[in-house]
Each structure stands twice: as structure tokens, then as C-alpha cells.
Design a protein around this motif. Structure first.
Motif, short mmCIF file in Angstrom:
data_model
loop_
_atom_site.label_atom_id
_atom_site.label_comp_id
_atom_site.label_asym_id
_atom_site.label_seq_id
_atom_site.Cartn_x
_atom_site.Cartn_y
_atom_site.Cartn_z
N PRO A 287 0.36 -1.02 -0.04
CA PRO A 287 -0.02 -0.06 0.10
C PRO A 287 0.62 1.22 -0.25
N GLY A 288 1.91 1.08 0.59
CA GLY A 288 2.98 2.70 0.97
C GLY A 288 3.24 2.93 -0.87
N ALA A 289 3.93 1.56 -1.47
CA ALA A 289 4.34 2.02 -2.48
C ALA A 289 3.36 3.05 -4.14
N ILE A 290 1.77 2.60 -3.32
CA ILE A 290 0.52 2.72 -4.29
C ILE A 290 0.17 4.55 -4.26
N THR A 291 0.21 5.27 -4.68
CA THR A 291 -0.14 7.00 -5.04
C THR A 291 -1.58 7.12 -6.00
N VAL A 292 -2.42 7.70 -5.80
CA VAL A 292 -3.52 7.68 -6.84
C VAL A 292 -3.57 9.21 -7.04
N ALA A 293 -3.63 9.38 -8.19
CA ALA A 293 -3.01 10.23 -9.97
C ALA A 293 -4.56 10.56 -9.65
N ARG A 294 -5.62 11.25 -9.69
CA ARG A 294 -6.34 11.53 -10.20
C ARG A 294 -6.44 11.76 -11.45
N PRO A 295 -6.51 11.79 -13.28
CA PRO A 295 -6.84 11.98 -13.57
C PRO A 295 -7.36 13.88 -14.03
N GLY A 296 -6.44 14.91 -14.85
CA GLY A 296 -7.37 16.19 -14.52
C GLY A 296 -8.48 16.06 -16.22
N THR A 297 -9.05 17.30 -15.70
CA THR A 297 -10.19 17.81 -17.08
C THR A 297 -10.24 19.52 -17.18
N ASP A 298 -10.17 18.98 -18.84
CA ASP A 298 -10.09 20.48 -19.58
C ASP A 298 -11.51 21.38 -18.73
N PRO A 299 -11.49 22.37 -19.39
CA PRO A 299 -12.62 23.01 -19.05
C PRO A 299 -13.90 23.01 -19.90
N ALA A 300 -14.84 23.29 -20.12
CA ALA A 300 -15.74 22.71 -21.38
C ALA A 300 -15.46 24.03 -21.94
N ARG A 301 -15.77 23.30 -23.74
CA ARG A 301 -14.94 24.55 -24.51
C ARG A 301 -16.05 24.90 -25.53
N GLY A 302 -16.93 25.31 -25.16
CA GLY A 302 -17.57 26.16 -26.16
C GLY A 302 -19.09 26.42 -25.11
N VAL A 303 -20.13 26.42 -25.23
CA VAL A 303 -21.24 27.31 -24.51
C VAL A 303 -22.42 25.69 -24.09
N ARG A 304 -23.12 25.82 -23.40
CA ARG A 304 -24.23 24.53 -23.32
C ARG A 304 -25.30 24.17 -23.98
N ARG A 305 -26.32 24.48 -24.93
CA ARG A 305 -27.30 24.96 -26.03
C ARG A 305 -27.68 23.53 -26.06
N VAL A 306 -28.40 22.97 -25.53
CA VAL A 306 -28.77 21.24 -25.38
C VAL A 306 -30.51 21.31 -25.92
N SER A 307 -30.31 20.29 -27.31
CA SER A 307 -31.25 20.75 -28.25
C SER A 307 -32.44 19.09 -28.23
N GLU A 308 -33.04 19.74 -28.81
CA GLU A 308 -34.67 18.67 -28.81
C GLU A 308 -34.92 18.18 -30.00
N PRO A 309 -35.66 16.69 -30.18
CA PRO A 309 -35.37 16.43 -28.80
C PRO A 309 -34.68 15.87 -27.97
N PRO A 310 -34.25 15.50 -26.89
CA PRO A 310 -33.08 15.55 -26.50
C PRO A 310 -31.90 14.63 -26.76
N LEU A 311 -30.31 15.36 -26.60
CA LEU A 311 -29.73 14.17 -27.24
C LEU A 311 -29.22 12.93 -26.36
N ILE A 312 -29.35 11.42 -26.52
CA ILE A 312 -28.55 10.88 -25.51
C ILE A 312 -26.98 10.84 -25.92
N LEU A 313 -25.60 10.62 -25.41
CA LEU A 313 -24.36 10.88 -25.92
C LEU A 313 -23.71 9.88 -25.48
N SER A 314 -22.57 9.24 -26.03
CA SER A 314 -22.34 8.41 -25.45
C SER A 314 -20.64 7.71 -26.05
N VAL A 315 -19.68 8.00 -25.77
CA VAL A 315 -18.20 8.41 -25.63
C VAL A 315 -17.44 7.16 -25.22
N GLY A 316 -17.06 6.02 -25.65
CA GLY A 316 -16.01 5.22 -25.13
C GLY A 316 -15.63 4.57 -26.93
#
Length: 367
Positions: A147-176
């Protein structure tokens, strides 16, 4: 103290997966905060190297000054034969996104080999970086890691690159990536259960497992979803940002995640999440910002989709929770600073560093 290190990564550093993104941003972040970090590219055959490829990788790693920490990509650290890895002279800092034996679709023999190999390689490491407490617990409880050898280095995050404008009909987004572990097949079967509601869906991700990738369009068509679901494959950052800005809901029916960078991306955009209670997902998706169900259960996933899509007020509440959580996420420089502390500790246990690195150009991240 002044720290120098090397970072060995196989294949194309611009590969679009969470693991590669984590390592590329960590490498660049270390350099940005002043850690002289050499990039050592290796063959792209990992995590299944031939004996000749493993020998070639070791030959490259032996060029690293033995008094400087050597950060090893998770594929290399987990899959390099232990006898070959033991030849490396520099102190090893292993990266484990999630243990290789926990991958989907392995034969029992392959799973056992990867488990034994990674367990033994952990004993060679001076330190280990993991993205989540969940992965740390696995290494300690299942692999017997210190346990002493392990360090959690949580991933960083970039700020959103744009303004959110939710569409109609609702958009379900999946990324992977298109891999069985990401559960796009489960998502499609769940979507087929909520066709009485108004929505459209985009499944974004680079083909990774060819057989699985080929099965997705056929499954979508068999479920009569072709007019509502686009399987987009890999797309550029600008197009993906446009989808994030329109999304009402992020849905990933993952079977397992050692962390899941894309959940942080959803939070940064303020997009509610439907996913699965597996791996590190419950630690990554905050209460109130998402709904989690058991993995590999299309019926339960469909019920979660229905609850979020059908209740606009609840969806707006989840949106506010996601946005608040996203605003509190660490940056990639925070991740690099955590890793820097590990490298400093490893360096203090080694003789005084000297400059004797090979180095290679690293492409800048896209924004």
C-alpha cells in the motif's frame, strides 16, 4: 528539488483512449511544471509483445539513466515478462489504469498469465500510479501490492470548450471506444426499450475490437433504431465538442472502468450521467449527478434512461449537480504535481541525478 524522469509509452501517443490521454497529458504536465521528462516511444505491440519485441523494449529502457525514475505505461508495466522487466536498471514507476487481467473477453489461461505477470511486476516497482482508489484497492487486495508504494493520481479535466445549448429532441451522447467492455451493445438494447419517448442518440468512439465494432450497426438495425441512433466512430474534437454542447444526457453502459475520463468530461460540460455501478464508476460519478445501475442489464439501463428523459425537472436538477461537480474537478497540472511528489520520493532514494537522456518530440494536445 530538481527532478528528472523518463516516460515509456508504446504505440501512437495520440491514440484516442482514456489510458493514452492520461499518459500524454501526464507527460506534458510534468514538463510544464518543470520536471525534465524524456519520452521513450516503444513498439505498439503491448500488451501482447513477442519475445523479440519485449527485448527491443528492454533495450530502449536500458538507455535511461539508472539513477532517474522510469515511468512505465500500463500495458508495458503489466504485460512485460517479469524476467525482461527485471533487467531494467532505472527505478520503475508503474502506471496501472486497471489490471490487465480484468479486461473483457480473455481466456482463463490468458487471464491467469496476465494476473501472475502483473502481480510479479508490481514487486519490481519503486512506486505505482493509479487513477482511482478503486484500482489501488484491487492491487492491494488481489495482487498483494505494498500500500505504501501506491499513489492515486486522479486524472485532470479540461474546462468545457463551448456553451451548452441543449437540443430538442433530447440528445443521448455515448463516448467510448468500440470494445465489449464499453457496453455499446447494452446501450442499444436499452434504447430499444424507450422508443416511445422522444430522443436521438450518438455513439462516438474509435473502433477497437473489430468483431465487436462490426456487430454494432447490425444490432442497431435489427432493433429498428437506424433512424434515431448514429454510430459515429472516431470524430474530431470540434465535432465532439458540438455534441457535448447539445447533449441532454451522457450514457455509457460500461461493464468495467478503472476510472473513466469521459465521466469527468460529462461533468465539466454539466451533462447528467446514466452508467453502471461497476469498477471505479461509483467513485467517479457524484451522487445527484448521475444514475447508476448494474452492468450488462439492458432493462435496468432502459429504466434509468426513462427516468431521466421523462422528468425534465429531475434532469435539470442533475444538470446543476453535474455542473457543480465539474467545476470542482482537478486540472491536469494537479495530476502532474501528484506524480511529481512520487518522482521526488523515488529520486531521493536514488543517487544524485545526472542528464543522460535520449528524447523525442511529443505532439501538443488538441483543444
Amino acid at each position: 528539488m530538481s527532478v528528472q524522469a523518463a516516460f515509456a509509452i508504446p504505440g501512437d501517443l495520440d491514440t484516442v483512449t482514456g489510458g493514452y490521454l492520461y499518459e500524454k497529458r501526464l507527460l506534458l504536465g510534468l514538463r510544464e511544471i518543470g520536471v525534465d521528462t524524456a519520452y521513450v516511444p516503444l513498439t505498439g505491440s503491448f500488451p501482447d509483445p513477442s519475445e523479440a519485441e519485449a527485448d527491443a523494449a528492454v533495450a530502449a529502457l536500458l538507455q535511461v539513466d539508472p539513477r532517474h525514475p522510469l515511468i512505465l505505461d500500463g500495458f508495458v508495466f503489466g504485460a512485460m515478462p517479469t524476467a525482461a522487466l527485471a533487467r531494467v536498471r532505472a527505478p520503475i514507476v508503474g502506471v496501472v489504469h486497471h489490471p490487465l487481467a480484468h479486461e473483457e473477453g480473455l481466456t482463463p489461461e490468458r487471464r491467469e498469465y496476465l494476473f501472475t505477470n502483473e502481480r510479479d511486476n508490481l514487486r519490481l516497482a519503486a512506486a505505482v500510479l493509479v487513477p482511482s482508489p478503486h484500482t489501488a484497492r484491487i492491487l492491494i487486495d488481489e495482487y498483494g501490492a505494498d500500500p505504501g508504494a501506491i499513489t492515486v493520481a486522479r486524472p485532470g479535466t479540461d474546462p468545457a470548450r463551448g456553451v451548452r445549448r441543449v437540443s430538442e429532441p433530447p440528445l443521448i451522447l455515448s463516448v467510448g471506444i468500440q470494445h465489449p467492455r464499453k457496453g455499446h451493445d447494452v446501450l442499444l438494447r436499452a434504447l430499444a426499450r424507450v422508443t416511445d419517448l422522444d430522443w436521438r442518440a450518438e455513439i462516438v468512439g474509435t473502433p477497437w475490437d473489430q468483431q465487436f465494432s462490426a456487430s454494432l450497426p447490425a444490432l442497431r438495425d435489427d432493433l429498428e433504431l437506424a433512424d434515431r441512433v448514429r454510430i459515429a466512430g472516431g470524430i474530431g474534437n470540434d465535432e465532439l465538442d458540438a455534441l457535448w454542447s447539445q447533449a441532454s444526457l451522457f450514457a455509457l453502459a460500461t461493464r468495467y472502468e478503472g476510472y473513466g475520463l469521459v465521466f469527468d468530461e460529462a461533468l465539466a460540460w454539466g451533462v447528467p450521467i446514466v452508467s453502471c455501478r461497476t469498477g471505479a464508476v461509483p467513485e467517479t460519478v457524484p451522487t445527484g449527478a448521475g444514475v447508476l445501475v448494474p452492468p450488462a442489464d439492458p432493462e435496468a439501463f432502459a429504466a434509468a434512461l426513462r427516468s431521466v428523459l421523462a422528468d425534465r425537472e429531475d434532469r435539470e436538477r442533475m444538470t446543476r449537480a453535474a455542473r457543480a461537480a465539474g467545476a470542482a474537478l482537478p486540472s491536469w497540472l494537479d495530476t502532474a504535481r501528484t506524480a511529481e511528489q512520487v518522482l521526488e520520493a523515488v529520486t531521493r532514494r536514488s543517487p544524485t541525478p545526472r542528464s543522460a537522456f535520449i528524447d523525442f518530440e511529443v505532439p501538443k494536445p488538441e483543444h
